[in-house]
Scaffold this motif. Structure first.
Motif, PDB file in Angstrom:
ATOM      1  N   ASP A   5     -10.431  -8.590  -8.499  1.00 14.32           N
ATOM      2  CA  ASP A   5     -10.343  -8.126  -9.912  1.00 14.32           C
ATOM      3  C   ASP A   5      -9.038  -7.621 -10.574  1.00 14.32           C
ATOM      4  O   ASP A   5      -8.643  -8.147 -11.690  1.00 14.32           O
ATOM      5  N   ALA A   6      -8.529  -6.687  -9.924  1.00 10.86           N
ATOM      6  CA  ALA A   6      -7.220  -6.506 -10.516  1.00 10.86           C
ATOM      7  C   ALA A   6      -6.166  -7.560 -10.530  1.00 10.86           C
ATOM      8  O   ALA A   6      -5.376  -7.280 -11.570  1.00 10.86           O
ATOM      9  N   ALA A   7      -6.149  -8.373  -9.535  1.00 10.13           N
ATOM     10  CA  ALA A   7      -4.866  -9.512  -9.673  1.00 10.13           C
ATOM     11  C   ALA A   7      -5.364 -10.513 -10.682  1.00 10.13           C
ATOM     12  O   ALA A   7      -4.521 -10.912 -11.324  1.00 10.13           O
ATOM     13  N   LEU A   8      -6.435 -10.687 -10.998  1.00  6.16           N
ATOM     14  CA  LEU A   8      -6.902 -11.545 -12.048  1.00  6.16           C
ATOM     15  C   LEU A   8      -6.974 -10.904 -13.443  1.00  6.16           C
ATOM     16  O   LEU A   8      -7.036 -11.741 -14.253  1.00  6.16           O
TER      17      LEU A   8
ATOM     18  N   VAL B 216      -3.185  -8.025   1.996  1.00  6.90           N
ATOM     19  CA  VAL B 216      -2.638  -8.482   1.189  1.00  6.90           C
ATOM     20  C   VAL B 216      -1.139  -8.709   1.011  1.00  6.90           C
ATOM     21  O   VAL B 216      -0.326  -7.636   1.607  1.00  6.90           O
ATOM     22  N   ASN B 217      -0.400  -9.764   0.781  1.00  4.11           N
ATOM     23  CA  ASN B 217       0.983 -10.074   0.734  1.00  4.11           C
ATOM     24  C   ASN B 217       1.399  -9.819  -0.680  1.00  4.11           C
ATOM     25  O   ASN B 217       0.865 -10.435  -1.532  1.00  4.11           O
ATOM     26  N   LEU B 218       2.565  -8.772  -0.975  1.00  2.00           N
ATOM     27  CA  LEU B 218       2.850  -8.788  -2.399  1.00  2.00           C
ATOM     28  C   LEU B 218       4.409  -8.709  -2.281  1.00  2.00           C
ATOM     29  O   LEU B 218       5.127  -8.217  -1.262  1.00  2.00           O
ATOM     30  N   LYS B 219       4.907  -9.316  -3.374  1.00  2.00           N
ATOM     31  CA  LYS B 219       6.353  -9.288  -3.483  1.00  2.00           C
ATOM     32  C   LYS B 219       6.982  -7.853  -3.806  1.00  2.00           C
ATOM     33  O   LYS B 219       6.173  -7.230  -4.554  1.00  2.00           O
TER      34      LYS B 219
ATOM     35  N   GLU C 151      -0.075  -0.351  -8.431  1.00  2.00           N
ATOM     36  CA  GLU C 151       1.433  -0.173  -8.813  1.00  2.00           C
ATOM     37  C   GLU C 151       2.139  -1.330  -7.957  1.00  2.00           C
ATOM     38  O   GLU C 151       2.810  -1.907  -8.668  1.00  2.00           O
ATOM     39  N   MET C 152       1.890  -1.445  -6.722  1.00  2.00           N
ATOM     40  CA  MET C 152       2.521  -2.409  -5.843  1.00  2.00           C
ATOM     41  C   MET C 152       2.006  -3.782  -6.571  1.00  2.00           C
ATOM     42  O   MET C 152       2.840  -4.743  -6.616  1.00  2.00           O
ATOM     43  N   LEU C 153       0.788  -4.105  -6.922  1.00  2.00           N
ATOM     44  CA  LEU C 153       0.388  -5.451  -7.426  1.00  2.00           C
ATOM     45  C   LEU C 153       1.267  -5.553  -8.783  1.00  2.00           C
ATOM     46  O   LEU C 153       1.524  -6.919  -9.038  1.00  2.00           O
ATOM     47  N   THR C 154       1.432  -4.750  -9.721  1.00  2.00           N
ATOM     48  CA  THR C 154       1.826  -4.942 -10.878  1.00  2.00           C
ATOM     49  C   THR C 154       3.395  -5.104 -10.469  1.00  2.00           C
ATOM     50  O   THR C 154       3.887  -6.010 -11.257  1.00  2.00           O
TER      51      THR C 154
ATOM     52  N   ASP D 181       1.220  -2.184 -20.127  1.00  2.00           N
ATOM     53  CA  ASP D 181      -0.134  -2.090 -19.656  1.00  2.00           C
ATOM     54  C   ASP D 181      -0.122  -2.281 -18.061  1.00  2.00           C
ATOM     55  O   ASP D 181       0.740  -3.153 -17.518  1.00  2.00           O
ATOM     56  N   ALA D 182      -1.049  -1.691 -17.591  1.00  2.00           N
ATOM     57  CA  ALA D 182      -1.233  -2.206 -15.959  1.00  2.00           C
ATOM     58  C   ALA D 182      -2.780  -2.307 -15.822  1.00  2.00           C
ATOM     59  O   ALA D 182      -3.466  -1.817 -16.615  1.00  2.00           O
ATOM     60  N   PRO D 183      -3.265  -2.907 -14.688  1.00  2.00           N
ATOM     61  CA  PRO D 183      -4.515  -3.261 -14.427  1.00  2.00           C
ATOM     62  C   PRO D 183      -5.252  -1.981 -14.188  1.00  2.00           C
ATOM     63  O   PRO D 183      -4.600  -0.822 -13.989  1.00  2.00           O
ATOM     64  N   PRO D 184      -6.460  -1.872 -14.749  1.00  2.00           N
ATOM     65  CA  PRO D 184      -7.309  -0.808 -14.556  1.00  2.00           C
ATOM     66  C   PRO D 184      -7.505  -0.324 -13.049  1.00  2.00           C
ATOM     67  O   PRO D 184      -7.613  -1.195 -12.263  1.00  2.00           O
TER      68      PRO D 184
END
Length: 135
Positions: free
Chosen positions: A8-11, A51-54, A97-100, A125-128
């Motif tokens: 949900d956060a990624a999308l 999950v892999n994150l840049k 925060e890592m995803l953003t 903005d950042a995801p909820p």
């Protein structure tokens, strides 16, 4: 954070899309259909998903020191990618925060027209956080 909450956060991000180019069990999240900003794997049989994150290389090292669940990116450039075990030990706000950060770093590498479009929509903005969007 559960894998479903992560999805949900990624999308949530502008022009984020999900695909399975590596087959079932590996969900890839791309910005503007061009570049990957997250890869979600595992989670079956009671084992936690990963999950892999840049990530900026210096920040990547800092996160690995702070959280045992954050390790060098599995099957990725270990300098620029982290793997995060979704085992509940990384707080949801840190994971968001890592995803953003991952989305923004990847979006900044898009061609100018795509970059300007998706980052303008994103703004500050950042995801909820999971569970705060009324679900």
């Amino acid at each position: 954070m559960t894998p479903e909450q992560f999805i949900d956060a990624a999308l949530w991000f502008p022009e984020a899309g999900e695909s399975e180019p590596f087959g079932p069990g590996a969900l890839v999240y791309k910005v503007a259909g061009r570049k990957m900003f997250a890869l979600l794997t595992g989670g079956g049989g009671g084992a936690p998903a990963t999950v892999n994150l840049k990530c900026d290389p210096e920040l990547a090292l800092e996160l690995r020191q702070r959280f045992p669940a954050v390790t060098p990116g599995w099957h990725m450039d270990k300098r620029h990618w982290n793997s995060v075990l979704l085992d509940g030990t990384v707080p949801d706000d840190e994971l968001v925060e890592m995803l953003t950060h991952s989305y923004t770093r990847v979006a900044e590498g898009l061609r100018r027209a795509d970059r300007d479009r998706v980052l303008a929509v994103l703004g500050d903005d950042a995801p909820p956080l999971p569970g705060t969007d009324g679900s």
